[in-house]
Design a protein around this motif. Structure first.
Motif, PDB file in Angstrom:
ATOM      1  N   GLY A   1     -20.182 -45.075 -33.816  1.00 59.50           N
ATOM      2  CA  GLY A   1     -19.844 -46.420 -33.345  1.00 59.50           C
ATOM      3  C   GLY A   1     -19.475 -46.486 -31.879  1.00 59.50           C
ATOM      4  O   GLY A   1     -18.856 -47.443 -31.421  1.00 59.50           O
ATOM      5  N   TYR A   2     -19.861 -45.452 -31.114  1.00 56.01           N
ATOM      6  CA  TYR A   2     -19.605 -45.415 -29.659  1.00 56.01           C
ATOM      7  C   TYR A   2     -20.801 -46.041 -28.974  1.00 56.01           C
ATOM      8  O   TYR A   2     -21.878 -45.469 -28.962  1.00 56.01           O
ATOM      9  N   LYS A   3     -20.608 -47.258 -28.450  1.00 59.37           N
ATOM     10  CA  LYS A   3     -21.722 -48.040 -27.885  1.00 59.37           C
ATOM     11  C   LYS A   3     -22.115 -47.561 -26.497  1.00 59.37           C
ATOM     12  O   LYS A   3     -21.277 -47.230 -25.697  1.00 59.37           O
TER      13      LYS A   3
ATOM     14  N   ARG B   1     -17.318 -44.522 -19.999  1.00 61.31           N
ATOM     15  CA  ARG B   1     -18.679 -44.925 -19.677  1.00 61.31           C
ATOM     16  C   ARG B   1     -19.422 -45.187 -20.997  1.00 61.31           C
ATOM     17  O   ARG B   1     -19.178 -44.503 -21.996  1.00 61.31           O
ATOM     18  N   SER B   2     -20.334 -46.131 -21.007  1.00 59.68           N
ATOM     19  CA  SER B   2     -21.109 -46.415 -22.221  1.00 59.68           C
ATOM     20  C   SER B   2     -21.883 -45.168 -22.651  1.00 59.68           C
ATOM     21  O   SER B   2     -22.287 -44.370 -21.814  1.00 59.68           O
ATOM     22  N   SER B   3     -22.122 -45.056 -23.942  1.00 58.90           N
ATOM     23  CA  SER B   3     -22.819 -43.867 -24.447  1.00 58.90           C
ATOM     24  C   SER B   3     -24.294 -43.866 -24.070  1.00 58.90           C
ATOM     25  O   SER B   3     -24.970 -42.857 -24.195  1.00 58.90           O
ATOM     26  N   SER B   4     -24.794 -45.019 -23.588  1.00 63.08           N
ATOM     27  CA  SER B   4     -26.205 -45.072 -23.196  1.00 63.08           C
ATOM     28  C   SER B   4     -26.446 -44.322 -21.883  1.00 63.08           C
ATOM     29  O   SER B   4     -27.586 -44.061 -21.512  1.00 63.08           O
ATOM     30  N   HIS B   5     -25.396 -43.957 -21.178  1.00 67.92           N
ATOM     31  CA  HIS B   5     -25.569 -43.275 -19.896  1.00 67.92           C
ATOM     32  C   HIS B   5     -25.573 -41.766 -20.076  1.00 67.92           C
ATOM     33  O   HIS B   5     -24.860 -41.224 -20.912  1.00 67.92           O
TER      34      HIS B   5
END
Ligand code: FE2
Length: 246
Positions: free
Chosen positions: A244-246, A72-76
């Protein structure tokens, strides 16, 4: 009733809630109590991966998972919470090196737990991290779906869990009745209603789990207080960015 920060809810004095909800699943000041628990663990394609190949969240950074990992994207918030509780336990350096390992494996970033499971089943990736109830839902419809959970970190800190919880607002008009309702919801008979409809784990450990979840066996939960997910969320976001984890 889902709550987390605890800012608007007042402390509840209830011996029953303290008995029914384990300490790591409730606020230290008794402002909120978990009712259901979701584990966020490793999911794998049962045709392509043997459980013996899996062990920990950290080990997903092993080069053998290069181009085989879906995240899952790191924005979540889900992976933010995972990173946050790990920061609380291990400090930032250790967690950052774990995340750098994941990133080095060129993970496919997908912003949906359900789609991560579908991608694993379709062989687009072999392993990933999702909440358990998403797999429960899929398996209820398709018992042959080729994905299974692996309980992460069983020989170390336990599998990361998150919760849905309840509290009573500071200005509640019917405080006593609200507390009675939460007490009722924490009893096995009510807990069973929850877990049989949403495939989550009961917060009250004296409640039987859904038969699909029972096939996954029991597991050790990370018993760090779930409040640390909020406490270290900002640090987790910054750490993901640095790594660098988007
Ligand atoms: Fe969810």
């Amino acid at each position: 009733m889902e709550c987390c920060t605890g800012r608007a809810v007042a402390s509840i004095d209830s011996p029953e809630l303290q008995a029914n909800v384990p300490a790591h699943l409730r606020d230290a000041q008794n402002r909120w109590f978990a009712l259901t628990v979701r584990a966020r663990t490793i999911m794998y394609n049962t045709r392509k991966v043997k459980p013996e190949e899996l062990s920990t969240y950290e080990a997903l950074g092993d080069p053998k998972w290069k181009h085989r990992l879906c995240l899952r994207s790191s924005s979540h918030i889900y992976n933010q919470s995972l990173l946050a509780t790990m920061i609380k336990r291990h400090g930032e350096d250790k967690v950052e090196s774990m995340v750098r390992g994941w990133v080095a494996n060129n993970p496919t970033l997908i912003n949906s737990d359900t789609r991560i499971l579908e991608s694993i089943a379709a062989g687009e990736c072999d392993v990933g991290l999702t909440n358990t109830y998403y797999l429960g839902r899929v398996l209820a419809k398709d018992p042959n779906f080729p994905v299974a959970p692996f309980w992460a970190n069983q020989h170390t800190t336990g599998t990361h869990v998150n919760v849905s919880s309840a509290g009573v607002t500071a200005h509640a008009k019917h405080r006593a009745n609200a507390i009675k309702l939460i007490e009722f919801l924490s009893r096995p008979e009510a807990q069973q209603l929850f877990v049989n409809t949403n495939f989550e784990y009961p917060a009250n450990p004296h409640t039987p789990v859904h038969p699909i979840l029972a096939t996954w066996g029991t597991f050790k939960q990370d018993d760090i207080n779930v409040a640390s997910a909020g406490e270290f969320q900002a640090a987790a976001i910054k750490l993901a960015d640095r790594a660098g984890y988007k």
